[in-house]
Design a protein around this motif. Structure first.
Motif, PDB file in Angstrom:
ATOM      1  N   ASP A  33      -1.795   2.336  -9.770  1.00 32.82           N
ATOM      2  CA  ASP A  33      -2.310   1.751  -8.843  1.00 32.82           C
ATOM      3  C   ASP A  33      -2.585   2.792  -7.914  1.00 32.82           C
ATOM      4  N   TYR A  34      -2.026   3.741  -7.409  1.00 32.49           N
ATOM      5  CA  TYR A  34      -2.116   4.467  -6.120  1.00 32.49           C
ATOM      6  C   TYR A  34      -2.241   6.034  -6.650  1.00 32.49           C
ATOM      7  N   THR A  82       0.674   5.444  -0.079  1.00 33.20           N
ATOM      8  CA  THR A  82      -0.142   6.796  -0.004  1.00 33.20           C
ATOM      9  C   THR A  82       0.679   7.978  -0.352  1.00 33.20           C
ATOM     10  N   GLN A 123       0.948  -1.302   0.110  1.00 30.37           N
ATOM     11  CA  GLN A 123       0.125   0.204   0.201  1.00 30.37           C
ATOM     12  C   GLN A 123       0.806   1.370   0.033  1.00 30.37           C
TER      13      GLN A 123
END
Length: 121
Positions: free
Chosen positions: A109-110, A3, A1
């Motif tokens: 993806d982010y 951010t 993940q």
């Protein structure tokens, strides 16, 4: 993940400069391709520039020679230096991370939350 948080947007007159910064969380930043995209009202999201994990660069014809993307893997940051800004550069600018080095926003993806850039004539 991962951010992503963008900063550095604002208002500037045509011909001026701005630098956008994107800071990423996570220990694997250096393995991602990083891209900058923009979206003006009523228009689709548009590729601006990208930096691969291995040092490759891509930029759009519309910004070639005016915008420069750079990354610092030690700081988990990717910057977009924008010179000779034009009113048509006005948009929300987004930072993105993905495993593929591509100009397609669908392959990232982010995404960050975006930062507004306004260029007045």
């Amino acid at each position: 993940q991962v951010t992503l948080v963008e900063s550095g947007g604002g208002s500037v007159q045509a011909g001026g400069s701005l630098t956008l910064s994107c800071t990423a969380s996570g220990p694997t930043f250096s393995t991602y391709s990083m891209g900058w995209f923009r979206q003006a009202p009523g228009k689709e999201r548009e590729f601006v520039a990208a930096s691969s994990w291995s040092g490759g660069f891509l930029d759009a014809n519309s910004v070639k020679g005016r915008f420069t993307i750079s990354r610092d893997n030690a700081k988990n940051t990717v910057d977009l230096r924008m010179n000779s800004l034009k009113p048509e550069d006005t948009a929300v600018y987004y930072c993105a991370a993905g495993s593929r080095f591509t100009t397609s926003h669908r392959m990232y993806d982010y995404w960050g939350q975006g930062t507004q850039v306004t260029v007045s004539s």
